[in-house]
Design a protein around this motif. Structure first.
Motif, PDB file in Angstrom:
ATOM      1  N   LEU A   1      38.574  14.522 -20.172  1.00  0.00           N
ATOM      2  CA  LEU A   1      39.613  15.434 -20.591  1.00  0.00           C
ATOM      3  C   LEU A   1      40.177  16.378 -19.367  1.00  0.00           C
ATOM      4  O   LEU A   1      41.379  16.483 -19.392  1.00  0.00           O
ATOM      5  CB  LEU A   1      38.843  16.790 -21.395  1.00  0.00           C
ATOM      6  N   ALA A   2      39.360  16.150 -18.263  1.00  0.00           N
ATOM      7  CA  ALA A   2      39.986  16.704 -16.902  1.00  0.00           C
ATOM      8  C   ALA A   2      40.878  16.188 -16.257  1.00  0.00           C
ATOM      9  O   ALA A   2      41.960  16.313 -16.102  1.00  0.00           O
ATOM     10  CB  ALA A   2      38.886  16.977 -16.050  1.00  0.00           C
TER      11      ALA A   2
ATOM     12  N   ALA B   1      44.195  16.333 -18.397  1.00  0.00           N
ATOM     13  CA  ALA B   1      44.668  17.596 -18.346  1.00  0.00           C
ATOM     14  C   ALA B   1      45.495  17.501 -16.809  1.00  0.00           C
ATOM     15  O   ALA B   1      46.674  18.177 -16.609  1.00  0.00           O
ATOM     16  CB  ALA B   1      43.616  18.702 -18.230  1.00  0.00           C
ATOM     17  N   ASN B   2      44.846  16.880 -15.732  1.00  0.00           N
ATOM     18  CA  ASN B   2      45.326  16.508 -14.550  1.00  0.00           C
ATOM     19  C   ASN B   2      46.696  15.954 -14.630  1.00  0.00           C
ATOM     20  O   ASN B   2      47.793  16.246 -13.943  1.00  0.00           O
ATOM     21  CB  ASN B   2      44.528  15.948 -13.751  1.00  0.00           C
TER      22      ASN B   2
ATOM     23  N   ALA C   1      48.883  15.752 -17.439  1.00  0.00           N
ATOM     24  CA  ALA C   1      49.359  16.802 -18.005  1.00  0.00           C
ATOM     25  C   ALA C   1      50.228  17.725 -17.023  1.00  0.00           C
ATOM     26  O   ALA C   1      51.543  18.062 -16.843  1.00  0.00           O
ATOM     27  CB  ALA C   1      49.010  17.572 -19.359  1.00  0.00           C
ATOM     28  N   GLY C   2      49.428  18.281 -15.932  1.00  0.00           N
ATOM     29  CA  GLY C   2      49.996  19.078 -14.884  1.00  0.00           C
ATOM     30  C   GLY C   2      50.771  18.480 -14.089  1.00  0.00           C
ATOM     31  O   GLY C   2      51.588  19.134 -13.536  1.00  0.00           O
TER      32      GLY C   2
ATOM     33  N   LEU D   1      46.046  23.306 -15.661  1.00  0.00           N
ATOM     34  CA  LEU D   1      45.859  22.337 -16.361  1.00  0.00           C
ATOM     35  C   LEU D   1      45.091  21.229 -15.063  1.00  0.00           C
ATOM     36  O   LEU D   1      44.412  20.443 -15.510  1.00  0.00           O
ATOM     37  CB  LEU D   1      47.261  21.532 -16.577  1.00  0.00           C
ATOM     38  N   GLN D   2      45.182  21.462 -13.788  1.00  0.00           N
ATOM     39  CA  GLN D   2      44.630  20.630 -12.793  1.00  0.00           C
ATOM     40  C   GLN D   2      43.290  21.195 -12.144  1.00  0.00           C
ATOM     41  O   GLN D   2      42.753  20.612 -11.686  1.00  0.00           O
ATOM     42  CB  GLN D   2      45.755  20.407 -11.861  1.00  0.00           C
TER      43      GLN D   2
ATOM     44  N   ASP E   1      39.993  19.105 -13.182  1.00  0.00           N
ATOM     45  CA  ASP E   1      39.897  17.892 -12.320  1.00  0.00           C
ATOM     46  C   ASP E   1      39.749  18.124 -10.694  1.00  0.00           C
ATOM     47  O   ASP E   1      38.976  16.996 -10.302  1.00  0.00           O
ATOM     48  CB  ASP E   1      41.215  16.976 -12.551  1.00  0.00           C
TER      49      ASP E   1
ATOM     50  N   VAL F   1      46.319  27.601 -22.286  1.00  0.00           N
ATOM     51  CA  VAL F   1      46.086  26.781 -21.175  1.00  0.00           C
ATOM     52  C   VAL F   1      45.086  27.460 -20.218  1.00  0.00           C
ATOM     53  O   VAL F   1      44.171  26.739 -19.609  1.00  0.00           O
ATOM     54  CB  VAL F   1      47.367  26.482 -20.394  1.00  0.00           C
TER      55      VAL F   1
ATOM     56  N   SER G   1      41.554  27.316 -21.977  1.00  0.00           N
ATOM     57  CA  SER G   1      41.127  25.911 -22.019  1.00  0.00           C
ATOM     58  C   SER G   1      40.589  25.508 -20.757  1.00  0.00           C
ATOM     59  O   SER G   1      40.010  24.622 -20.568  1.00  0.00           O
ATOM     60  CB  SER G   1      41.788  25.125 -22.802  1.00  0.00           C
ATOM     61  N   GLY G   2      41.560  25.596 -19.812  1.00  0.00           N
ATOM     62  CA  GLY G   2      41.374  25.166 -18.193  1.00  0.00           C
ATOM     63  C   GLY G   2      40.112  25.693 -17.856  1.00  0.00           C
ATOM     64  O   GLY G   2      39.355  25.198 -17.158  1.00  0.00           O
TER      65      GLY G   2
END
Length: 189
Positions: free
Chosen positions: A16-17, A20-21, A23-24, A66-67, A70, A147, A150-151
């Protein structure tokens, strides 16, 4: 049993991390494109892209949260650990415990952010409040709140896994030129 459950949870959190990274990173690319279109529109047509200012504000929040997970996952979160690196040579067990305490405190802070932001997300989802200038450019608030929540929650989970597994001894970064220098006896060829 517990070890395999934590291992499975860790793999899911890591996946997931990384997603999300990605996506970022795509958000950074979209921001670059939007800013370039705005510059060209201003320069050639004397007509700026509407909402650029608002998009930049929102994008920065999206990119950071988002990042974040990660960055925590790969131990690249900015912090001063020079003292811990020196202490590790003489007292590795103490250093490990201090790192676990730091990770536990970090997990608590990430939990608090998520805990505060999730009700905000629910509220914004229900009210459909928006950000921006009506008639020019508006965006709903709820995606930003989601975001952030969840982040932060994912970063909290990864910090918690690091506390439980005691997996947090960042390797010192060595630049390649230092390795070549050592191989040649301290002189460049």
């Amino acid at each position: 049993m517990l070890k395999s459950a934590i291992g499975g949870l860790s793999r899911v959190a890591n996946a997931l991390a990384m997603a999300a990274n990605i996506a970022g990173t795509l958000m950074v690319l979209a921001l670059v494109i939007i800013l370039n279109v705005d510059v060209v529109a201003r320069g050639l047509f004397n007509s700026p892209l509407k909402g650029t200012y608002e998009i930049v504000q929102l994008s920065v929040v999206f990119i950071v949260f988002l990042q974040l997970a990660d960055v925590v996952r790969v131990d690249r979160l900015t912090r001063s650990d020079g003292f811990l690196n020196l202490l590790h040579q003489s007292k590795p067990r103490l250093t490990s415990n201090i790192r676990r305490i730091i990770n536990a405190v970090s997990a608590i802070f990430m939990f608090l952010i998520a805990y505060i932001m999730f009700p905000e997300f629910i509220k914004m989802w229900g009210t459909q409040d928006f950000f921006g200038i009506p008639g020019v450019f508006t965006v709903p608030w709820w995606p930003i709140k989601l975001v952030i929540a969840s982040g932060s929650a994912l970063a909290c989970l990864i910090f918690t896994i690091k506390v439980i597994t005691a997996q947090d001894r960042p390797q010192l970064i060595r630049a390649p030129e230092h390795d070549d220098n050592a191989k040649t006896g301290g002189t460049k060829p």
